[in-house]
Design a protein around this motif. Sequence first.
Motif: not given
Length: 149
Positions: A32, A36, A40, A44, A47-48, A51-52, A105
């Motif tokens: 991530s 990002i 990113f 978005p 990639y978010s 990160a989550a 992801s």
Amino acid sequence: MTSSHPSRRMTGVGRVLVIVYAVMALAATGRSFVQIAERFEEAPLAYSLSAAAAVVYIVATLALVFAGTRAWYLIAWVAIGFELVGVIVVGTLSLTLPELFRHPSVWSVFGYGYLFIPLVLPFFGLWWLVAHPPRTSRVPGAQLTVAGS
């Protein structure tokens, strides 16, 4: 429990489970961060979500390590439950609405890029929590009394 005795969840399968969660936390965090930082704007949402997933794996790892207490045990349930829902929802959406996930992801296609470990791992994590609830605290010197004694 003293610090000289390892937690019962930090031996055998419990230790392997924590190690796999830690590896997933590192992998998802690295993925991530690069996604990002470098591109990113290209995806978005994906990639978010990576990160989550990284945050969830970090929290789950810590919660499993410290799940001997009631609070961390509950945090582990929430984190791993969220992970299971996330991988199922993102996995399903990545197959049914692929235009949302042109860039993968961690949880896309149920964790295909990670050998489906993201799909299987929460089931093992939840099983472990069911099989190893935290010990209840006992007050030193307290005794159980039986009615009529």
